[in-house]
Design a protein around this motif. Structure first.
Motif, PDB file in Angstrom:
ATOM      1  N   THR A   5      61.219  57.178  64.413  1.00  0.00           N
ATOM      2  CA  THR A   5      60.126  56.442  65.041  1.00  0.00           C
ATOM      3  C   THR A   5      60.412  56.254  66.523  1.00  0.00           C
ATOM      4  O   THR A   5      59.546  56.474  67.370  1.00  0.00           O
ATOM      5  N   ARG A   6      61.642  55.872  66.837  1.00  0.00           N
ATOM      6  CA  ARG A   6      62.027  55.681  68.241  1.00  0.00           C
ATOM      7  C   ARG A   6      61.895  56.999  69.008  1.00  0.00           C
ATOM      8  O   ARG A   6      61.356  57.026  70.112  1.00  0.00           O
ATOM      9  N   ARG A   8      59.971  59.503  68.312  1.00  0.00           N
ATOM     10  CA  ARG A   8      58.537  59.810  68.431  1.00  0.00           C
ATOM     11  C   ARG A   8      57.916  59.027  69.590  1.00  0.00           C
ATOM     12  O   ARG A   8      57.153  59.567  70.384  1.00  0.00           O
ATOM     13  N   LEU A   9      58.267  57.762  69.691  1.00  0.00           N
ATOM     14  CA  LEU A   9      57.741  56.929  70.768  1.00  0.00           C
ATOM     15  C   LEU A   9      58.191  57.460  72.134  1.00  0.00           C
ATOM     16  O   LEU A   9      57.399  57.520  73.082  1.00  0.00           O
ATOM     17  N   ASP A  11      59.069  60.563  72.840  1.00  0.00           N
ATOM     18  CA  ASP A  11      58.406  61.847  73.083  1.00  0.00           C
ATOM     19  C   ASP A  11      56.962  61.648  73.546  1.00  0.00           C
ATOM     20  O   ASP A  11      56.515  62.288  74.505  1.00  0.00           O
ATOM     21  N   VAL A  12      56.254  60.746  72.898  1.00  0.00           N
ATOM     22  CA  VAL A  12      54.871  60.468  73.289  1.00  0.00           C
ATOM     23  C   VAL A  12      54.831  59.878  74.697  1.00  0.00           C
ATOM     24  O   VAL A  12      54.012  60.281  75.525  1.00  0.00           O
ATOM     25  N   ILE A  30      50.565  54.428  74.561  1.00  0.00           N
ATOM     26  CA  ILE A  30      51.693  54.964  73.782  1.00  0.00           C
ATOM     27  C   ILE A  30      51.489  54.679  72.299  1.00  0.00           C
ATOM     28  O   ILE A  30      51.712  55.557  71.455  1.00  0.00           O
ATOM     29  N   SER A  34      50.886  57.697  69.591  1.00  0.00           N
ATOM     30  CA  SER A  34      51.956  57.891  68.603  1.00  0.00           C
ATOM     31  C   SER A  34      51.546  57.492  67.199  1.00  0.00           C
ATOM     32  O   SER A  34      52.341  57.587  66.267  1.00  0.00           O
ATOM     33  N   ASP A  35      50.315  57.037  67.043  1.00  0.00           N
ATOM     34  CA  ASP A  35      49.813  56.556  65.745  1.00  0.00           C
ATOM     35  C   ASP A  35      50.648  55.394  65.212  1.00  0.00           C
ATOM     36  O   ASP A  35      50.881  55.283  64.009  1.00  0.00           O
ATOM     37  N   ARG A  36      51.096  54.560  66.110  1.00  0.00           N
ATOM     38  CA  ARG A  36      51.870  53.367  65.760  1.00  0.00           C
ATOM     39  C   ARG A  36      51.175  52.168  66.400  1.00  0.00           C
ATOM     40  O   ARG A  36      50.472  52.290  67.397  1.00  0.00           O
ATOM     41  N   ILE A  41      56.013  49.422  68.705  1.00  0.00           N
ATOM     42  CA  ILE A  41      56.600  49.765  70.005  1.00  0.00           C
ATOM     43  C   ILE A  41      57.502  48.634  70.479  1.00  0.00           C
ATOM     44  O   ILE A  41      58.629  48.870  70.921  1.00  0.00           O
TER      45      ILE A  41
END
Length: 194
Positions: A5-6, A8-9, A11-12, A30, A34-36, A41
């Motif tokens: 998850t980290r 992905r965040l 990278d986005v 963000i 990131s679909d979060r 975050i």
């Protein structure tokens, strides 16, 4: 899961910072990309500055890992030095047209991040150069006097080639000189065995 998850965040955020610039990217941007949720975050990063710093550290670590793998397999200090210089120049030449964003962002809105990554990476590259030079002197492959001059000279050459390679008008000329410069440096530092 947490580290993915980290990652992905980060990278986005890297992509958004390169496209929109840090000032124009929000934590909401963000989260959406990131679909979060924003809460996710903030679990990993308290501020946009923290995620920005994580992007810088991540890009720098990736560059150094690639470079380490590139020079690791070389046998002689001269071969390692040549591989390091070739990688470093290739990286600058390839960056604007690749998915890497540290140099590409010089052409967009995030020059601050590009400079931070370049600075952080340069410190590690100079450490690698110092280790290669020390090994070359210890093995007798490098002339000690010339080897002592090498790190300062390479620092100047690297900075100069970065600027020349980023300017389209000088890019072709800098690429033509690349091999000549590398050969000159290797010839100057290596002890000539008679």
């Amino acid at each position: 899961m947490a580290s993915r998850t980290r990652e992905r965040l980060i990278d986005v955020a890297r992509q958004l910072f390169a496209r929109k610039g840090i000032e124009n990217t929000t934590m909401n941007d963000i989260a959406t990309a990131s679909d979060r949720g924003r809460r996710t975050i903030y679990t990993y990063f308290r501020t946009k500055s923290e995620i920005y710093q994580a992007v810088i550290e991540d890009e720098s670590a990736r560059i150094i890992k690639e470079l380490s793998q590139t020079i690791e397999s070389r046998i002689t200090p001269g071969d390692k030095l040549r591989a390091l210089m070739e990688y470093r120049i290739k990286f600058v030449v390839d960056s604007p047209s690749s998915g890497d964003v540290w140099l590409k962002s010089f052409f967009s809105r995030d020059a601050k991040r590009a400079n931070s990554v370049r600075t952080m990476t340069a410190e590690r590259i100079y450490d690698m150069i110092d280790k290669i030079v020390a090994a070359g002197v210890a093995s007798g492959d490098f002339d000690p006097v010339q080897a002592q001059r090498l790190p300062s000279m390479l620092a100047m050459i690297i900075r100069g080639s970065d600027l020349a390679l980023m300017r389209d008008s000088e890019r072709e000329l800098a690429e033509q000189w690349r091999e000549q410069c590398i050969n000159f440096i290797i010839d100057a530092v290596e002890n000539k065995k008679s």
